[in-house]
Design a protein around this motif. Structure first.
Motif, PDB file in Angstrom:
ATOM      1  N   GLY A  11     -22.134  -9.363 -51.980  1.00 18.97           N
ATOM      2  CA  GLY A  11     -20.847  -8.715 -51.770  1.00 18.97           C
ATOM      3  C   GLY A  11     -20.293  -8.098 -53.040  1.00 18.97           C
ATOM      4  O   GLY A  11     -19.656  -7.040 -53.001  1.00 18.97           O
ATOM      5  N   LEU A  12     -20.542  -8.758 -54.172  1.00 23.72           N
ATOM      6  CA  LEU A  12     -20.070  -8.194 -55.440  1.00 23.72           C
ATOM      7  C   LEU A  12     -20.779  -6.889 -55.780  1.00 23.72           C
ATOM      8  O   LEU A  12     -20.163  -5.971 -56.334  1.00 23.72           O
ATOM      9  CB  LEU A  12     -20.253  -9.208 -56.571  1.00 23.72           C
ATOM     10  CG  LEU A  12     -19.237 -10.338 -56.601  1.00 23.72           C
ATOM     11  CD1 LEU A  12     -19.570 -11.314 -57.718  1.00 23.72           C
ATOM     12  CD2 LEU A  12     -17.852  -9.799 -56.769  1.00 23.72           C
ATOM     13  N   ASP A  13     -22.057  -6.793 -55.471  1.00 24.94           N
ATOM     14  CA  ASP A  13     -22.778  -5.537 -55.679  1.00 24.94           C
ATOM     15  C   ASP A  13     -22.144  -4.424 -54.850  1.00 24.94           C
ATOM     16  O   ASP A  13     -21.999  -3.296 -55.320  1.00 24.94           O
ATOM     17  CB  ASP A  13     -24.243  -5.676 -55.300  1.00 24.94           C
ATOM     18  CG  ASP A  13     -25.028  -6.515 -56.292  1.00 24.94           C
ATOM     19  OD1 ASP A  13     -24.645  -6.530 -57.472  1.00 24.94           O
ATOM     20  OD2 ASP A  13     -25.996  -7.156 -55.868  1.00 24.94           O
ATOM     21  N   ARG A  14     -21.778  -4.749 -53.641  1.00 23.94           N
ATOM     22  CA  ARG A  14     -21.145  -3.753 -52.768  1.00 23.94           C
ATOM     23  C   ARG A  14     -19.780  -3.347 -53.301  1.00 23.94           C
ATOM     24  O   ARG A  14     -19.397  -2.182 -53.246  1.00 23.94           O
ATOM     25  CB  ARG A  14     -21.043  -4.298 -51.358  1.00 23.94           C
ATOM     26  CG  ARG A  14     -22.380  -4.413 -50.677  1.00 23.94           C
ATOM     27  CD  ARG A  14     -22.231  -4.886 -49.240  1.00 23.94           C
ATOM     28  NE  ARG A  14     -23.516  -4.864 -48.576  1.00 23.94           N
ATOM     29  CZ  ARG A  14     -24.274  -5.927 -48.396  1.00 23.94           C
ATOM     30  NH1 ARG A  14     -23.856  -7.107 -48.806  1.00 23.94           N
ATOM     31  NH2 ARG A  14     -25.434  -5.828 -47.790  1.00 23.94           N
ATOM     32  N   LEU A  15     -19.032  -4.303 -53.828  1.00 30.83           N
ATOM     33  CA  LEU A  15     -17.715  -3.983 -54.376  1.00 30.83           C
ATOM     34  C   LEU A  15     -17.804  -3.122 -55.633  1.00 30.83           C
ATOM     35  O   LEU A  15     -17.015  -2.194 -55.814  1.00 30.83           O
ATOM     36  CB  LEU A  15     -16.945  -5.266 -54.663  1.00 30.83           C
ATOM     37  CG  LEU A  15     -16.472  -6.025 -53.428  1.00 30.83           C
ATOM     38  CD1 LEU A  15     -15.914  -7.371 -53.813  1.00 30.83           C
ATOM     39  CD2 LEU A  15     -15.463  -5.212 -52.665  1.00 30.83           C
ATOM     40  N   VAL A  16     -18.763  -3.423 -56.475  1.00 37.63           N
ATOM     41  CA  VAL A  16     -18.954  -2.597 -57.673  1.00 37.63           C
ATOM     42  C   VAL A  16     -19.392  -1.194 -57.274  1.00 37.63           C
ATOM     43  O   VAL A  16     -18.933  -0.198 -57.849  1.00 37.63           O
ATOM     44  CB  VAL A  16     -19.973  -3.262 -58.625  1.00 37.63           C
ATOM     45  CG1 VAL A  16     -20.387  -2.314 -59.728  1.00 37.63           C
ATOM     46  CG2 VAL A  16     -19.389  -4.532 -59.206  1.00 37.63           C
ATOM     47  N   ALA A  17     -20.262  -1.095 -56.277  1.00 40.66           N
ATOM     48  CA  ALA A  17     -20.695   0.221 -55.807  1.00 40.66           C
ATOM     49  C   ALA A  17     -19.521   1.001 -55.232  1.00 40.66           C
ATOM     50  O   ALA A  17     -19.403   2.212 -55.446  1.00 40.66           O
ATOM     51  CB  ALA A  17     -21.795   0.069 -54.754  1.00 40.66           C
ATOM     52  N   LEU A  18     -18.632   0.320 -54.525  1.00 42.16           N
ATOM     53  CA  LEU A  18     -17.460   0.991 -53.990  1.00 42.16           C
ATOM     54  C   LEU A  18     -16.539   1.471 -55.108  1.00 42.16           C
ATOM     55  O   LEU A  18     -15.987   2.576 -55.039  1.00 42.16           O
ATOM     56  CB  LEU A  18     -16.712   0.048 -53.047  1.00 42.16           C
ATOM     57  CG  LEU A  18     -15.581   0.650 -52.246  1.00 42.16           C
ATOM     58  CD1 LEU A  18     -16.097   1.748 -51.327  1.00 42.16           C
ATOM     59  CD2 LEU A  18     -14.884  -0.426 -51.446  1.00 42.16           C
ATOM     60  N   ASP A  19     -16.401   0.680 -56.162  1.00 42.29           N
ATOM     61  CA  ASP A  19     -15.593   1.078 -57.305  1.00 42.29           C
ATOM     62  C   ASP A  19     -16.205   2.291 -58.006  1.00 42.29           C
ATOM     63  O   ASP A  19     -15.492   3.219 -58.409  1.00 42.29           O
ATOM     64  CB  ASP A  19     -15.465  -0.099 -58.264  1.00 42.29           C
ATOM     65  CG  ASP A  19     -14.354   0.085 -59.268  1.00 42.29           C
ATOM     66  OD1 ASP A  19     -13.346   0.728 -58.922  1.00 42.29           O
ATOM     67  OD2 ASP A  19     -14.493  -0.435 -60.390  1.00 42.29           O
ATOM     68  N   VAL A  20     -17.514   2.297 -58.147  1.00 38.16           N
ATOM     69  CA  VAL A  20     -18.197   3.441 -58.761  1.00 38.16           C
ATOM     70  C   VAL A  20     -18.051   4.678 -57.882  1.00 38.16           C
ATOM     71  O   VAL A  20     -17.860   5.797 -58.383  1.00 38.16           O
ATOM     72  CB  VAL A  20     -19.682   3.114 -59.023  1.00 38.16           C
ATOM     73  CG1 VAL A  20     -20.463   4.343 -59.423  1.00 38.16           C
ATOM     74  CG2 VAL A  20     -19.799   2.044 -60.075  1.00 38.16           C
ATOM     75  N   LEU A  21     -18.103   4.495 -56.571  1.00 35.69           N
ATOM     76  CA  LEU A  21     -17.937   5.624 -55.652  1.00 35.69           C
ATOM     77  C   LEU A  21     -16.539   6.230 -55.772  1.00 35.69           C
ATOM     78  O   LEU A  21     -16.387   7.456 -55.760  1.00 35.69           O
ATOM     79  CB  LEU A  21     -18.219   5.163 -54.230  1.00 35.69           C
ATOM     80  CG  LEU A  21     -18.476   6.237 -53.191  1.00 35.69           C
ATOM     81  CD1 LEU A  21     -19.685   7.064 -53.578  1.00 35.69           C
ATOM     82  CD2 LEU A  21     -18.682   5.601 -51.838  1.00 35.69           C
TER      83      LEU A  21
END
Length: 94
Positions: free
Chosen positions: A36-46
């Motif tokens: 889930g943290l990987d997904r959250l970081v990816a969302l922040d980068v997006l």
């Protein structure tokens, strides 16, 4: 002067294309995870890439009306990131 402006426009178009390609790669990371943290970081980068794209488009079109939109989205992104970080830290028992 016109060659400088055409060069600047070319650089902005190339940067928009590279941001689009990078956004596609980030979406792959967003969908695949694994955590889930990987997904959250990816969302922040997006969100950051979206902001960079908006700024590049504003520079390309010469439209300054997008500046308040960029400020608002960046504040919401910052608040979301800090909230998630506090939530994750609280869940780890530190």
């Amino acid at each position: 002067m016109t060659t400088f402006l055409s060069l600047l426009q070319g650089v902005l178009v190339v940067s928009l294309v590279l941001l689009g390609v990078s956004a596609l790669l980030v979406v792959v990371r967003l969908l695949r995870g694994p955590t889930g943290l990987d997904r959250l970081v990816a969302l922040d980068v997006l969100v950051a890439e979206f902001l960079c794209g908006l700024v590049a488009y504003a520079a390309l079109s010469g439209d300054s009306a997008l500046v308040p939109v960029v400020v608002a989205i960046s504040l919401v992104g910052f608040l979301g990131s800090t909230t998630v970080a506090r939530f994750v830290r609280r869940g780890t028992g530190r």
